[in-house]
Write an enzyme that holds these catalytic residues in place. Structure first.
Site, PDB file in Angstrom:
ATOM      1  N   GLY A 189     -17.389-118.925 -49.004  1.00 42.54           N
ATOM      2  CA  GLY A 189     -16.122-119.642 -49.065  1.00 42.54           C
ATOM      3  C   GLY A 189     -14.930-118.826 -48.625  1.00 42.54           C
ATOM      4  O   GLY A 189     -14.973-118.082 -47.641  1.00 42.54           O
ATOM      5  N   ASP A 197     -19.200-109.344 -55.205  1.00 39.15           N
ATOM      6  CA  ASP A 197     -19.583-110.675 -55.660  1.00 39.15           C
ATOM      7  C   ASP A 197     -20.668-110.477 -56.717  1.00 39.15           C
ATOM      8  O   ASP A 197     -21.293-109.419 -56.780  1.00 39.15           O
ATOM      9  CB  ASP A 197     -20.124-111.516 -54.492  1.00 39.15           C
ATOM     10  CG  ASP A 197     -20.023-113.014 -54.752  1.00 39.15           C
ATOM     11  OD1 ASP A 197     -19.140-113.663 -54.170  1.00 39.15           O
ATOM     12  OD2 ASP A 197     -20.816-113.542 -55.558  1.00 39.15           O
ATOM     13  N   VAL A 243     -22.190-105.350 -56.129  1.00 37.14           N
ATOM     14  CA  VAL A 243     -22.435-106.471 -57.042  1.00 37.14           C
ATOM     15  C   VAL A 243     -21.561-106.241 -58.266  1.00 37.14           C
ATOM     16  O   VAL A 243     -21.654-105.208 -58.932  1.00 37.14           O
ATOM     17  CB  VAL A 243     -23.918-106.560 -57.429  1.00 37.14           C
ATOM     18  CG1 VAL A 243     -24.132-107.690 -58.443  1.00 37.14           C
ATOM     19  CG2 VAL A 243     -24.779-106.788 -56.194  1.00 37.14           C
ATOM     20  N   TYR A 262      -9.248-124.690 -66.207  1.00 37.62           N
ATOM     21  CA  TYR A 262      -8.990-124.213 -64.851  1.00 37.62           C
ATOM     22  C   TYR A 262      -7.498-124.247 -64.539  1.00 37.62           C
ATOM     23  O   TYR A 262      -6.928-123.269 -64.038  1.00 37.62           O
ATOM     24  CB  TYR A 262      -9.758-125.062 -63.840  1.00 37.62           C
ATOM     25  CG  TYR A 262      -9.534-124.654 -62.406  1.00 37.62           C
ATOM     26  CD1 TYR A 262     -10.232-123.584 -61.853  1.00 37.62           C
ATOM     27  CD2 TYR A 262      -8.620-125.332 -61.601  1.00 37.62           C
ATOM     28  CE1 TYR A 262     -10.019-123.192 -60.538  1.00 37.62           C
ATOM     29  CE2 TYR A 262      -8.401-124.947 -60.287  1.00 37.62           C
ATOM     30  CZ  TYR A 262      -9.105-123.881 -59.760  1.00 37.62           C
ATOM     31  OH  TYR A 262      -8.888-123.500 -58.459  1.00 37.62           O
ATOM     32  N   LYS A 265      -5.093-120.980 -63.712  1.00 38.58           N
ATOM     33  CA  LYS A 265      -4.378-120.802 -62.451  1.00 38.58           C
ATOM     34  C   LYS A 265      -2.866-120.768 -62.666  1.00 38.58           C
ATOM     35  O   LYS A 265      -2.140-120.103 -61.928  1.00 38.58           O
ATOM     36  CB  LYS A 265      -4.772-121.891 -61.460  1.00 38.58           C
ATOM     37  CG  LYS A 265      -6.204-121.747 -60.950  1.00 38.58           C
ATOM     38  CD  LYS A 265      -6.438-120.417 -60.240  1.00 38.58           C
ATOM     39  CE  LYS A 265      -7.816-120.294 -59.661  1.00 38.58           C
ATOM     40  NZ  LYS A 265      -8.011-119.025 -58.907  1.00 38.58           N
ATOM     41  N   THR A 274     -15.077-125.811 -49.419  1.00 43.89           N
ATOM     42  CA  THR A 274     -15.890-124.651 -49.795  1.00 43.89           C
ATOM     43  C   THR A 274     -17.015-125.117 -50.704  1.00 43.89           C
ATOM     44  O   THR A 274     -16.987-126.232 -51.225  1.00 43.89           O
ATOM     45  CB  THR A 274     -15.050-123.597 -50.549  1.00 43.89           C
ATOM     46  OG1 THR A 274     -14.662-124.146 -51.827  1.00 43.89           O
ATOM     47  CG2 THR A 274     -13.816-123.183 -49.768  1.00 43.89           C
TER      48      THR A 274
END
Length: 257
Positions: A23, A43, A67, A162, A166, A197
Site C-alpha cells: 500500500g 513491517d 521485521v 480509528y 487519527k 490499498t
C-alpha cells in the site's frame, strides 16, 4: 530520479518507513529511494516486506528490511540501534504503519479493538519517535506521520477507535513540531483520503460506503497509493525546509466540500 538542481533530492539521507510491505508505505519507500535516500523499511509481515526490498534494490537503491511490530516499544529501540549501526543515523522517519478496525462502542469486542488500534496508530508513532530521537537530533532530520481525513471528521462506519487514533496523530504531529523545533527537527503529516490499498478493500467493496465517500469527494474517485508518496517526499525534502506542524490533506477535495 527525483532531483533538485540536478542532484537527487534526498541523496544519502537515511529514511525509515514503517508499514512498508504494501500500500502507501511501499509506494512511499519506493519514492524516497528514487529521490536518493537510503532505505530502512519495516513491517510486521516479512513476506511483503521482502517484496518491497527487492523492488527498491531493482531500482539500484540501498535498502535493509526489518521485521518490526510498532506496538512493541522494545522492538523500536532494537530496530533504531540496528539502523544506526548498519546504515547510519536516521534523517527521515515516516510513521506509516497503521491498522483499521471497526467496532461499535459498547459491543463486547470494542475495548479490545480500541486498545489494538491505539497501540499501533498512536502509541506506535511515539515509540518510533522516542527510539530514533537521538539520531534525528544528530541529523537535524524530519518526521512525517500518516494521519487521515478522519483526523478531522468522523464517519458513519463504527470506527470510533480509528477516528480517535487519527485525531491523536494530528495533534501529536503539532505538539511534536513545537517541542522538537528546538533541535531543528521538523514534524509534519499527510492526511490521506479514500485510497485504493489493501486496507480499504472491504470499504471499496461496499456500495454504500463508496457512495458516501464519493458524495464528499469532488474528484469522484479513490486515490492511488502512489499519490501519497509525492507529498511525503516533499515534506521530507529541503523544499519544505520552513514547513513545520502542517497536516497536508491528500484527499481529492473531501475536506473542501
Amino acid at each position: 530520479m527525483i532531483s533538485l538542481n540536478g542532484a537527487p533530492l534526498l541523496q544519502g539521507k537515511v529514511a525509515v518507513v514503517t508499514g512498508a510491505g504494501q500500500g502507501m508505505g511501499k509506494e512511499i519507500a519506493l519514492a524516497l529511494a528514487k529521490a536518493g535516500a537510503i532505505l530502512a523499511i519495516a513491517d510486521n509481515n516479512a513476506d511483503t516486506l521482502s517484496g518491497t526490498a527487492d523492488e527498491i534494490a531493482a531500482l539500484g537503491g540501498k535498502v535493509e528490511a526489518f521485521v518490526w511490530d510498532v506496538a512493541d516499544p522494545a522492538a523500536a529501540v532494537e530496530v533504531a540501534e540496528k539502523v544506526s549501526r548498519s546504515l547510519g543515523d536516521c534523517a527521515i522517519l515516516v510513521n506509516n504503519a497503521g491498522i483499521h478496525r471497526r467496532g461499535l462502542t459498547g459491543s463486547p469486542e470494542h475495548l479490545d479493538t480500541w486498545k489494538s488500534v491505539m497501540s499501533v496508530n498512536l502509541d506506535g508513532i511515539m515509540y518510533g519517535v522516542t527510539a530514533f530521537l537521538e539520531q534525528l537530533k544528530r541529523t537535524k532530520g524530519c518526521i512525517v506521520n500518516l494521519a487521515s481525513i478522519q483526523s478531522y471528521a468522523a464517519a458513519p462506519n463504527d470506527t470510533t477507535a480509528y477516528t480517535t487514533s487519527k485525531g491523536g496523530v494530528l495533534m501529536l504531529t503539532k505538539a511534536l513540531a513545537v517541542e522538537l523545533a528546538r533541535y531543528e527537527i521538523r514534524v509534519n503529516a499527510v492526511a490521506p483520503g479514500f485510497i485504493d490499498t489493501p486496507q480499504t478493500a472491504a470499504s471499496r467493496s461496499n456500495p454504500d460506503r463508496v457512495a458516501f465517500v464519493m458524495s464528499h469527494t469532488p474528484m469522484k474517485r479513490a486515490g492511488r497509493a502512489y499519490e501519497i508518496a509525492g507529498p511525503v517526499v516533499f515534506l521530507a525534502s529541503p523544499l519544505a525546509s520552513f514547513v513545520n506542524g502542517a497536516v497536508l490533506p491528500v484527499d481529492g477535495g473531501f475536506l473542501a466540500l
